[in-house]
Write a protein that holds these residues in place. Structure first.
Motif, short mmCIF file in Angstrom:
data_model
loop_
_atom_site.label_atom_id
_atom_site.label_comp_id
_atom_site.label_asym_id
_atom_site.label_seq_id
_atom_site.Cartn_x
_atom_site.Cartn_y
_atom_site.Cartn_z
N VAL B 34 -21.20 10.53 40.07
CA VAL B 34 -19.91 10.55 40.76
C VAL B 34 -20.11 10.96 42.22
O VAL B 34 -19.58 10.32 43.15
CB VAL B 34 -18.93 11.51 40.04
N ASP B 35 -20.91 12.01 42.44
CA ASP B 35 -21.19 12.44 43.81
C ASP B 35 -21.85 11.32 44.61
O ASP B 35 -21.50 11.07 45.76
CB ASP B 35 -22.11 13.67 43.80
N PHE B 36 -22.82 10.65 43.98
CA PHE B 36 -23.52 9.56 44.65
C PHE B 36 -22.54 8.49 45.14
O PHE B 36 -22.56 8.08 46.30
CB PHE B 36 -24.55 8.95 43.69
N TYR B 37 -21.67 8.05 44.23
CA TYR B 37 -20.74 6.97 44.60
C TYR B 37 -19.83 7.41 45.76
O TYR B 37 -19.62 6.66 46.72
CB TYR B 37 -19.89 6.57 43.38
N PHE B 38 -19.30 8.61 45.67
CA PHE B 38 -18.38 9.03 46.74
C PHE B 38 -19.14 9.33 48.04
O PHE B 38 -18.62 9.06 49.13
CB PHE B 38 -17.52 10.22 46.27
N ASP B 39 -20.36 9.84 47.93
CA ASP B 39 -21.17 10.05 49.14
C ASP B 39 -21.42 8.74 49.87
O ASP B 39 -21.52 8.71 51.10
CB ASP B 39 -22.54 10.66 48.76
N LYS B 40 -21.54 7.68 49.11
CA LYS B 40 -21.81 6.38 49.74
C LYS B 40 -20.53 5.74 50.25
O LYS B 40 -20.57 4.62 50.77
CB LYS B 40 -22.48 5.44 48.73
N GLY B 41 -19.40 6.42 50.08
CA GLY B 41 -18.18 5.92 50.72
C GLY B 41 -17.14 5.30 49.79
O GLY B 41 -16.14 4.74 50.27
N ALA B 42 -17.35 5.40 48.47
CA ALA B 42 -16.37 4.81 47.54
C ALA B 42 -15.00 5.45 47.74
O ALA B 42 -14.89 6.64 48.06
CB ALA B 42 -16.84 4.99 46.11
N ASP B 43 -13.95 4.63 47.57
CA ASP B 43 -12.58 5.15 47.62
C ASP B 43 -12.09 5.56 46.24
O ASP B 43 -11.13 6.32 46.11
CB ASP B 43 -11.65 4.07 48.18
N GLY B 44 -12.72 5.02 45.22
CA GLY B 44 -12.32 5.33 43.85
C GLY B 44 -13.41 4.83 42.92
O GLY B 44 -14.41 4.27 43.35
N LEU B 45 -13.19 5.05 41.64
CA LEU B 45 -14.14 4.59 40.64
C LEU B 45 -13.39 3.84 39.54
O LEU B 45 -12.18 4.04 39.34
CB LEU B 45 -14.87 5.77 39.99
N THR B 46 -14.14 2.99 38.86
CA THR B 46 -13.62 2.38 37.63
C THR B 46 -14.66 2.62 36.55
O THR B 46 -15.83 2.24 36.71
CB THR B 46 -13.38 0.87 37.82
N ILE B 47 -14.26 3.27 35.49
CA ILE B 47 -15.21 3.59 34.42
C ILE B 47 -14.85 2.82 33.15
O ILE B 47 -13.76 2.28 33.01
CB ILE B 47 -15.26 5.10 34.12
N LEU B 48 -15.79 2.77 32.25
CA LEU B 48 -15.60 2.11 30.94
C LEU B 48 -15.27 0.62 31.07
O LEU B 48 -14.55 0.06 30.25
CB LEU B 48 -14.53 2.82 30.12
N GLY B 49 -15.83 0.00 32.09
CA GLY B 49 -15.73 -1.46 32.20
C GLY B 49 -16.85 -2.10 31.40
O GLY B 49 -17.62 -1.43 30.71
#
Lengths: 308, 308, 308, 308
Positions: B34-49
């Motif tokens: 989670v930290d990795f994705y937001f550190d790289k600039g993500a605005d949100g996440l989608t899980i369980l796809g």
């Protein structure tokens, strides 16, 4: 708490799941339904199959239906359908229902499988997941799954996994597959129990080719019971006479999608469940269809009367 | 605890689900990831796809992954995939994850749907099931679901259900569909957020045609972030330059089935998860494929360096 | 009048079929197109493939396109696609085109095939029908045919039928299959020529894994020619540089259905055919798509210039 | 040389194509077979359908079979199946057979069609190709084509194309579709002739719901003739009695793939064709299956005798 084995025989009725008109589980009907099936001569039940609206249940509901059914079935064997898109869900439900006293679990292949090796690998994963001590029924139903399992592939799977003790046979055409399995057995391969589905539409031929019985949900279980009994006694013509009397309705009930509406209509009419309601989404039986079914039943009763 | 809306924009990364080598959930990696994705600039996440190996999880695990992810994501929006064969399971999981604080749920159509009316009826049933207050993402991914939704059908669904606030667009070819939706909007139809999947492989064109961002899991989220940022600034050529540098790896990662092995390999290499392990069944990345990926990464870094 | 063999190598361009705007065959463009392909370095051609709009031709037209192409190709090899729903049509067209001087015929499996045995039986019937003296290309393209051929099944077919001298490889993912075939060859199985399709999108990796060349119709045949030449010289990085310059357009052209419109647009722009017209039914390239393609070409030219 | 119209009624038998044991056309049997069908009461024939092994014929053979059949059928109407992967082939064969005197052509949708719009566009292209003066039968057979046509879509197509004068109805379940078409007609939509296929397995219900007859190839055409005649006379119970006598064999013959072997076996036994040979590839009827068929015929004869 009996388990199914490679020697299991007779009629395992594919049970419906009773719902109230508002879509909630009709718990009260479960007992009535279980009694109905066994009163008509069933040797066992199979719940949570495709025609049991299993994918429409939450996991908690699946377990509750199992618990209620097992309780009422006393020492009769109940197989539970545990097909799911993923192995973890299959493993979780299998553990739950076997702990409750199920006689075994049934697994159909997911529709993404194509090559022989994919099918073989899938059942290896299933057995690894549920463990080798749980009796498994392999459901072979290409019309619904679009997965085609050749006799050769099926025999490979059976060789590799002794805990697959039964095949729910409903390939179409599939008579040759029964012959292939029995000829392989005659040549030394291990025995497997073969119970036939496909709405019962080939039951006389299937019994003559070596099937051990039926696993289907036609709402007159006495048809399957009689055809199996007479076939086992070598009275093939009498078996076919009984079968023929039911065939017009059986054919009508075999319509994909619509079939369950017919089945529940008849079961409700016969008092096995309170109402024909299906949980959404489900096809309702229109007024014309009801008339058609009623007429078929009326004719069926006349024919059965004439056979007495 | 923000909800997604028709105005949501930016990059929602499709998160993987971290597993240990023995197939158990790697809870410890969830925070890192989670930290990795937001550190790289993500605005949100989608899980369980689909690429989150959702069907391989038990329901309890699905809820735990959601809980862990939401906790670490603080106030950032997290969409949860709830696609399932039946409505009851969709309803149950939706309730659970929305109670935990999810920003919305994503639903792909089951592969049995064929006609326009079947697709329209399906989403009506879904909205009836989850309730009109839960923001829904409609996932349009025919390559995987084999369900083809025309622009006309999609617009009918959007008209009928204001709570479908977002489309995860991954039809292929699908550029015209973005144009159709935006033209309809220009003529007075209501707005919907469009985030693009398909491994990002058409992101520059999609942004120019009016998409609001990306929802895909390419393991260099900074690619999506930069392409979206530069496109929004009208710097289309710069966006394409960045995109082109990543494209050889993106193309390699887009291989169906194998793609997740590539994705997890790169994420593990980048320290976002502890190991590339997939839960069974999952394709492993062979030695030659690892060399190919490593070479593509090396070239990619050279190109990005040259762009600075 | 050369025949293809298990040693065939290089670039066989999948030719389009030129039509006039009214849908009639554009006979005049055939010569121009053939010259264009060979001028750009093609070693051979493949006509009447899926991207050659073969099913839209009458049988008489198929034979005429073959005659015109063969005449202009002089002594260069021309493979002819003869896939059809029935064996009789395959046999009839094969005889006709081989009599005209074709170098071999290409056959994809009909989409009804599922099990390994069905696929193996199909190619046995094909070889029985065309005769063992006609060189055959087996087209392995599951994305289009939905027939999945494992490496094991493919090797069984190759073992049984020496006249299948070439595989048009376009499984996706399919890199491992090339490795499997070459490893089998290293262990003593017979050699087969492997030319790669799939719009060229994995050509660098395919060449390094042992492919013999390309058989695809990307409208810059010089890309395939250069990538193959450089790969054969061991200059893999240079090959990848060239490939990368074309990749953004290649990716755009790979869109199913729409791809042929892109391909014909570029070929018309380059003067290889008179007009991008497809025979009905065929997707037209909209104004926005044309702008996207033009921009990709412009960027491609800049990149190629920089590589000089 | 009569053409079919929206008022066509009765039994159009789906004719087989007679082959010799070596797979060549059995020209001599065509006359015998045509005489057989008309002797049994057929009102017309349909040749080159799916059960006519049409895809196994070369184009020249298709035309010859048409010529021979038309010659022997004198002034009785003969519909010719012209389904093909491409429009050009459909157009070419349509022209040829209409010039020879066919009563109309039958077209099933290609299995690639999914959305309503694709299906509608397909039939627009077909009518543009064959011309509006050729009577067309739309074959609606999802079990074989996997194309699902809703009543709404079907009515749109019928509205747009008056030259589609007949529907070969074999959706499954499909009874409601007949009712939908007839209710639409009652409300002012134009009439279309509805002849029912699906091996005849729902003929009594279909006739009561407003069908105009049967178009199927069950090898006892007298069954269809009697059921249609009695239904038209309002003697529904008598119709059902006849139907029921044949139903066990009908059900056996309906097995996909295997059905044609049963059909040809019975036709050969009845002297309508010289041998049950199918052109390759074709499933043979094994010894056990032959015994099963023979027994069903024997029982069928006893039942018909009892009805007299």
């Amino acid at each position: 708490m009996s388990l199914i084995t490679t020697d299991s025989k007779g009629v395992f009725v594919i049970a419906v799941t009773p719902f109230n008109d508002d879509g909630s589980l009709d718990r009260a009907s479960v007992d009535k339904m279980v009694d109905f099936y066994f009163d008509k001569g069933a040797d066992g039940l199979t719940i949570l199959g495709m025609m049991g609206e299993a994918p429409k249940l939450t996991q908690a509901e699946s377990i509750e239906v199992t618990r209620l059914t097992l309780k009422r079935s006393a020492d009769k064997p109940v197989v539970v359908g545990v097909s799911a898109p993923g192995l973890a869900a299959i493993g979780e439900l299998t553990k739950a229902v076997m702990d409750l006293g199920a006689a075994g679990v049934m697994v159909a292949p997911p529709s993404s499988l194509r090559t022989d090796d994919q099918i073989i690998a899938y059942y290896r994963n299933v057995i690894d997941t549920v463990g080798t001590d749980v009796p498994v029924v392999l459901q072979d139903f290409p019309l619904s799954t679009s997965v085609q399992i050749t006799s050769k592939t099926l025999l490979s799977i059976l060789d590799a996994h002794p805990s697959i003790v039964m095949v729910k046979h409903e390939d179409w055409p599939g008579l040759q597959k029964i012959t292939d399995l029995r000829e392989a057995e005659a040549k030394g391969r291990r025995r497997v129990s073969i119970l036939c589905g496909n709405a019962g539409i080939f039951l006389p031929e299937e019994m003559q080719r070596g099937a051990d019985g039926a696993m289907t949900g036609f709402p007159y279980p006495e048809m399957m019971v009689d055809v199996c009994r007479l076939s086992n006694a070598g009275r093939y013509d009498d078996a076919q006479d009984i079968f023929d009397a039911y065939l017009p309705l059986m054919r009508y009930e075999q319509q994909p999608g619509l079939g369950l509406a017919v089945r529940k209509y008849v079961l409700a009419k016969r008092g096995a469940i309170a109402t024909p309601a299906q949980r959404r989404p489900g096809a309702a039986l229109g007024a014309i269809a009801v008339r058609e079914v009623e007429k078929l039943i009326e004719r069926q009763e006349r024919k059965l009367e004439a056979l007495k």
